[in-house]
Design a protein around this motif. Structure first.
Motif, PDB file in Angstrom:
ATOM      1  N   SER A 335       0.815  -1.091  -0.026  1.00 39.98           N
ATOM      2  CA  SER A 335      -0.101   0.171   0.014  1.00 39.98           C
ATOM      3  C   SER A 335       0.819   1.302  -0.127  1.00 39.98           C
ATOM      4  CB  SER A 335      -1.014  -0.074   1.099  1.00 39.98           C
ATOM      5  OG  SER A 335      -0.255   0.576   2.294  1.00 39.98           O
ATOM      6  N   ALA A 336       0.023   2.398  -0.263  1.00 43.29           N
ATOM      7  CA  ALA A 336       1.288   3.567  -0.372  1.00 43.29           C
ATOM      8  C   ALA A 336       1.601   3.838   1.086  1.00 43.29           C
ATOM      9  CB  ALA A 336       0.194   4.766  -0.765  1.00 43.29           C
ATOM     10  N   GLU A 337       1.241   3.362   2.013  1.00 44.36           N
ATOM     11  CA  GLU A 337       1.629   3.742   3.365  1.00 44.36           C
ATOM     12  C   GLU A 337       2.789   2.846   3.878  1.00 44.36           C
ATOM     13  OE1 GLU A 337      -1.763   3.515   2.855  1.00 44.36           O
ATOM     14  OE2 GLU A 337      -2.429   5.529   3.116  1.00 44.36           O
ATOM     15  N   ALA A 338       3.340   2.035   2.696  1.00 41.55           N
ATOM     16  CA  ALA A 338       4.524   1.316   3.155  1.00 41.55           C
ATOM     17  C   ALA A 338       4.028  -0.010   3.750  1.00 41.55           C
ATOM     18  CB  ALA A 338       5.599   1.846   4.200  1.00 41.55           C
ATOM     19  N   ARG A 339       4.817  -1.040   3.699  1.00 46.42           N
ATOM     20  CA  ARG A 339       4.443  -2.394   3.893  1.00 46.42           C
ATOM     21  C   ARG A 339       4.527  -2.538   5.397  1.00 46.42           C
ATOM     22  NH1 ARG A 339       5.787  -5.308  -1.556  1.00 46.42           N
ATOM     23  NH2 ARG A 339       5.570  -3.440  -2.839  1.00 46.42           N
ATOM     24  N   VAL A 340       3.762  -1.840   6.061  1.00 42.46           N
ATOM     25  CA  VAL A 340       3.687  -1.936   7.644  1.00 42.46           C
ATOM     26  C   VAL A 340       3.198  -3.303   8.209  1.00 42.46           C
ATOM     27  CG1 VAL A 340       3.481  -0.921   9.722  1.00 42.46           C
ATOM     28  CG2 VAL A 340       3.976   0.404   7.965  1.00 42.46           C
ATOM     29  N   ARG A 341       3.600  -3.861   9.322  1.00 51.45           N
ATOM     30  CA  ARG A 341       2.818  -5.045   9.880  1.00 51.45           C
ATOM     31  C   ARG A 341       2.786  -4.581  11.436  1.00 51.45           C
ATOM     32  NH1 ARG A 341       1.471 -10.532   8.879  1.00 51.45           N
ATOM     33  NH2 ARG A 341       1.843 -10.725   6.513  1.00 51.45           N
ATOM     34  N   SER A 342       1.847  -4.568  12.026  1.00 53.15           N
ATOM     35  CA  SER A 342       1.882  -4.200  13.398  1.00 53.15           C
ATOM     36  C   SER A 342       2.638  -5.350  14.350  1.00 53.15           C
ATOM     37  CB  SER A 342       0.567  -4.172  14.120  1.00 53.15           C
ATOM     38  OG  SER A 342      -0.114  -5.104  14.309  1.00 53.15           O
ATOM     39  N   GLY A 343       2.709  -4.921  15.830  1.00 50.97           N
ATOM     40  CA  GLY A 343       3.616  -5.983  16.430  1.00 50.97           C
ATOM     41  C   GLY A 343       2.736  -7.502  16.540  1.00 50.97           C
ATOM     42  N   VAL A 344       1.550  -7.185  16.294  1.00 49.85           N
ATOM     43  CA  VAL A 344       0.988  -8.741  16.317  1.00 49.85           C
ATOM     44  C   VAL A 344       0.760  -9.459  15.085  1.00 49.85           C
ATOM     45  CG1 VAL A 344      -0.337  -8.481  18.648  1.00 49.85           C
ATOM     46  CG2 VAL A 344      -1.464  -7.371  16.440  1.00 49.85           C
ATOM     47  N   GLY A 345       1.555  -8.672  14.316  1.00 50.51           N
ATOM     48  CA  GLY A 345       1.730  -9.509  12.699  1.00 50.51           C
ATOM     49  C   GLY A 345       0.463  -8.835  11.913  1.00 50.51           C
ATOM     50  N   VAL A 346      -0.310  -7.869  12.181  1.00 53.27           N
ATOM     51  CA  VAL A 346      -1.379  -7.697  11.231  1.00 53.27           C
ATOM     52  C   VAL A 346      -0.813  -6.517  10.167  1.00 53.27           C
ATOM     53  CG1 VAL A 346      -3.702  -6.556  11.039  1.00 53.27           C
ATOM     54  CG2 VAL A 346      -3.023  -8.102  12.928  1.00 53.27           C
ATOM     55  N   PRO A 347      -1.252  -6.697   8.959  1.00 57.27           N
ATOM     56  CA  PRO A 347      -0.631  -5.764   8.028  1.00 57.27           C
ATOM     57  C   PRO A 347      -1.456  -4.567   7.889  1.00 57.27           C
ATOM     58  CG  PRO A 347      -1.598  -7.444   6.832  1.00 57.27           C
ATOM     59  CD  PRO A 347      -1.593  -8.064   8.299  1.00 57.27           C
ATOM     60  N   VAL A 348      -0.939  -3.421   7.529  1.00 57.25           N
ATOM     61  CA  VAL A 348      -1.558  -2.057   7.747  1.00 57.25           C
ATOM     62  C   VAL A 348      -2.120  -1.647   6.318  1.00 57.25           C
ATOM     63  CG1 VAL A 348      -1.596   0.378   8.287  1.00 57.25           C
ATOM     64  CG2 VAL A 348      -0.449  -1.298   9.639  1.00 57.25           C
ATOM     65  N   ASP A 349      -3.541  -1.593   6.325  1.00 53.01           N
ATOM     66  CA  ASP A 349      -4.217  -1.132   5.041  1.00 53.01           C
ATOM     67  C   ASP A 349      -5.384  -0.327   5.368  1.00 53.01           C
ATOM     68  OD1 ASP A 349      -4.873  -0.718   2.472  1.00 53.01           O
ATOM     69  OD2 ASP A 349      -5.821  -2.447   2.243  1.00 53.01           O
ATOM     70  N   TRP A 422      -6.495   3.065  25.251  1.00 49.22           N
ATOM     71  CA  TRP A 422      -6.132   4.363  26.149  1.00 49.22           C
ATOM     72  C   TRP A 422      -4.791   4.152  26.733  1.00 49.22           C
ATOM     73  CZ3 TRP A 422      -4.677   5.471  31.076  1.00 49.22           C
ATOM     74  CH2 TRP A 422      -4.908   4.334  32.065  1.00 49.22           C
ATOM     75  N   ALA A 423      -4.321   2.907  27.007  1.00 50.86           N
ATOM     76  CA  ALA A 423      -2.856   2.709  27.684  1.00 50.86           C
ATOM     77  C   ALA A 423      -2.640   1.382  27.345  1.00 50.86           C
ATOM     78  CB  ALA A 423      -3.233   2.631  29.197  1.00 50.86           C
ATOM     79  N   ASP A 424      -1.061   1.138  27.237  1.00 49.26           N
ATOM     80  CA  ASP A 424      -0.656  -0.319  27.071  1.00 49.26           C
ATOM     81  C   ASP A 424      -1.189  -1.265  28.079  1.00 49.26           C
ATOM     82  OD1 ASP A 424       1.055   1.119  25.449  1.00 49.26           O
ATOM     83  OD2 ASP A 424       2.842   1.338  26.838  1.00 49.26           O
ATOM     84  N   ASN A 425      -1.400  -2.409  27.584  1.00 52.37           N
ATOM     85  CA  ASN A 425      -1.906  -3.340  28.381  1.00 52.37           C
ATOM     86  C   ASN A 425      -1.504  -4.838  28.220  1.00 52.37           C
ATOM     87  OD1 ASN A 425      -3.927  -4.221  26.566  1.00 52.37           O
ATOM     88  ND2 ASN A 425      -5.007  -2.269  26.972  1.00 52.37           N
ATOM     89  N   VAL A 426      -2.048  -5.845  28.784  1.00 53.26           N
ATOM     90  CA  VAL A 426      -1.772  -7.231  28.791  1.00 53.26           C
ATOM     91  C   VAL A 426      -2.217  -7.622  27.051  1.00 53.26           C
ATOM     92  CG1 VAL A 426      -1.737  -9.640  29.361  1.00 53.26           C
ATOM     93  CG2 VAL A 426      -1.457  -7.765  31.023  1.00 53.26           C
ATOM     94  N   GLU A 427      -1.575  -7.793  26.128  1.00 55.15           N
ATOM     95  CA  GLU A 427      -2.084  -8.148  24.569  1.00 55.15           C
ATOM     96  C   GLU A 427      -2.207  -9.740  24.631  1.00 55.15           C
ATOM     97  OE1 GLU A 427      -3.674  -6.660  22.553  1.00 55.15           O
ATOM     98  OE2 GLU A 427      -3.467  -7.952  20.811  1.00 55.15           O
ATOM     99  N   TRP A 428      -3.205 -10.203  25.349  1.00 55.27           N
ATOM    100  CA  TRP A 428      -3.413 -11.667  25.473  1.00 55.27           C
ATOM    101  C   TRP A 428      -2.204 -12.411  25.353  1.00 55.27           C
ATOM    102  CZ3 TRP A 428      -8.298 -11.456  27.297  1.00 55.27           C
ATOM    103  CH2 TRP A 428      -8.784 -10.482  26.892  1.00 55.27           C
ATOM    104  N   LEU A 429      -1.896 -13.362  24.332  1.00 52.74           N
ATOM    105  CA  LEU A 429      -1.016 -14.416  24.376  1.00 52.74           C
ATOM    106  C   LEU A 429       0.409 -13.384  24.312  1.00 52.74           C
ATOM    107  CD1 LEU A 429      -2.036 -17.149  22.340  1.00 52.74           C
ATOM    108  CD2 LEU A 429      -2.026 -17.096  24.673  1.00 52.74           C
ATOM    109  N   PHE A 430       0.534 -12.278  23.718  1.00 51.75           N
ATOM    110  CA  PHE A 430       1.636 -11.677  23.727  1.00 51.75           C
ATOM    111  C   PHE A 430       2.179 -10.755  24.937  1.00 51.75           C
ATOM    112  CE2 PHE A 430      -0.169 -11.953  19.443  1.00 51.75           C
ATOM    113  CZ  PHE A 430       0.930 -11.853  18.600  1.00 51.75           C
TER     114      PHE A 430
END
Ligand code: NOJ
Length: 479
Positions: A335-349, A422-430
């Motif tokens: 995508s135009a916004e670069a090939r970014v993936r979030s820390g949980v592996g989801v690609p941004v679009d 609103w704040a960082d938290n426990v991201e389940w298995l991560f």
């Protein structure tokens, strides 16, 4: 015609958005909020009569990265006023949070636990006192461990246990809470069942996933019906879903049928039953074995006319054509916004959010939409000056808000936007390793809350500045 994944037209399409806009462009009725969930923030996992949930157990067993430490969440249970003051200073109008089933309702079937339940009284009252509207999710995955031992969502009778709990929650808080979400992302619970997350032995459990899916559809509708019976007439009842579509989104060309089947499995398998349409077997053959769990009358039982559907969108499933099966997942989405993936592996679009809203606007289960989650997870770190520069999260919010505005201008009924989280938290298995917050949590220093650049950006935007001029440095100066 098949589009190549690197087709420049997609790039141009993304570039057509880059408009300055302000909060006012969304209209005075639009709800601006932030979201969280009980297990992820509360901590106090065994205080005031709270019983263990499946996620507490997952921490104790070391299934969650970071293990036992994650039981503390971000200690929100003990910092209620401090946290609500931060939300109030942010300028939001609504706070979405969930009720921890075994905190208020023992091992799953009661009795009501007044000590634990009073936490939500204080939370709701604290919101209202600050002019923040509480939006309550009844169930955000914290199944009581005792019920899980009896089979959890594999067991049809859990539907009734859940509906009883949902009605109790509505009865207790319904005098003050006007917006309800009966369940959060049932698809994710199905995913946990598929992967055996709460079993001793992980593996792949497709039939367990289908049983879970069906029982969750029944539970959402039955829970919502029982809540409707006890809530005041002006209460709005919704449900939230994660809308993950197969990319590319085109409905024609090679692989289109297989991509449509993926969409049906991930999205329509929840929306269609709610609309009384049963399951989309014709377009999604892998769903057919679910018939084993369906009994006469279930089509009616799974039906409920929700006031709104909560859209939770993080990104698509990128696919590539493949012989025999039609398509297979691929590593990234251009995508135009670069090939970014979030820390949980989801690609941004960001375009995918507009695609979701356009595609499902005419679905009979979707009267109105609220974006109940949107956000970007990564491993933020403070700079040497202590400042947390999370430009990418700001960019993520801008580009996704742009698509929401575009949808509204097309006449799609989208009534609100909630930032996750609103704040960082426990991201389940991560565990603590992936941070989604506007506020940084310093786990090394007594859960200290440190607003990130994105917090100041949101504050400036919510205060009326355009996305372009709501610069972080200006906003920080206004501190
Ligand atoms: C969806 C879930 O509702 C929430 O609990 C989770 O943290 C976010 N997505 C981010 O993955």
């Amino acid at each position: 015609m098949t589009r190549s994944v690197d087709d420049p037209r997609r790039v141009e399409k993304s570039h057509q958005f880059d408009l300055p806009f302000t909060r006012d462009d969304f209209g005075p009725e639009f709800t601006w909020g932030v979201a969280s969930a009980a297990f992820q923030v509360e901590g106090a996992w065994d205080e005031d009569g709270k019983r263990p949930s499946v996620w507490d157990e997952a921490c104790l067993r070391g299934r969650v990265r970071g293990g036992r430490a994650c039981l503390d969440g971000i200690d929100a249970y003990h910092r209620l006023d401090q946290d609500l003051d931060l939300l109030s200073a942010l300028g939001i109008g609504a706070y979405r949070f969930s009720i921890n089933w075994p905190r208020v309702f023992g091992d799953g079937r009661g009795p009501w636990n007044p000590a634990g339940a009073s936490y939500y009284d204080r939370l709701i009252d604290g919101c209202l006192a600050r002019g923040i509207e509480p939006w309550v999710t009844v169930h955000h995955w914290d199944m009581p461990m005792a019920l899980e031992r009896e089979g959890g969502w594999l067991r049809r009778a859990t539907v009734d246990d859940f509906a009883t709990f949902a009605a109790e929650v509505a009865r207790h808080y319904g005098d003050r809470v006007k917006h309800w979400m009966v369940m959060n992302e049932p698809l994710s619970i199905v995913g946990h069942a598929f992967l055996g997350v709460h079993r001793r032995r992980s593996g792949l459990y497709p039939m367990a996933a289908l049983a879970t899916l069906h029982h969750l559809n029944l539970a959402c509708a039955e829970g919502a019906r029982r809540m409707r019976e006890v809530l005041p007439q002006d209460a709005k009842i919704g449900v939230t879903h994660v809308f993950t579509l197969a990319w590319p989104y085109d409905r024609v060309g090679r692989g289109a049928r297989a991509r449509r089947a993926i969409d049906a499995l991930l999205v329509d398998a929840f929306l269609d039953p709610a609309a009384g349409l049963g399951y989309p077997f014709a377009i999604c053959p892998p769903l057919r074995p679910i018939r084993r769990f369906v009994v006469d009358g279930d089509e009616e039982l799974a039906r409920f006319d929700y006031d709104f559907v909560g859209v939770q969108y993080y990104g698509p499933v990128p696919t590539r054509p493949a012989r025999l099966v039609g398509v297979l997942p691929r590593a990234t989405v251009p995508s135009a916004e670069a090939r970014v993936r979030s820390g949980v592996g989801v690609p941004v679009d960001p375009d995918g959010l507009l695609e979701v809203l356009r595609r499902y606007r005419s679905h009979p289960a979707c009267r109105r939409f609220v974006i109940t989650e949107s956000g970007f997870g990564m491993n933020d770190r403070p700079g040497e000056d202590g400042r947390i520069r999370d430009d990418i999260r700001i960019w993520y919010a801008r580009t996704h808000l742009e698509r929401v505005l575009a949808a509204k201008r097309e006449g799609i009924p989208v009534d609100g936007f909630f930032q996750w989280s609103w704040a960082d938290n426990v991201e389940w298995l991560f565990g603590r390793s992936v941070r989604f917050g506007l506020v940084y949590i310093d786990y090394e220093d007594d859960f200290r809350r440190i607003p990130k650049d994105s917090y100041y950006w949101f504050r400036a935007f919510l205060g009326g500045e355009t996305v372009a001029s709501a610069t972080v440095s200006e906003a920080r100066r206004g501190r």
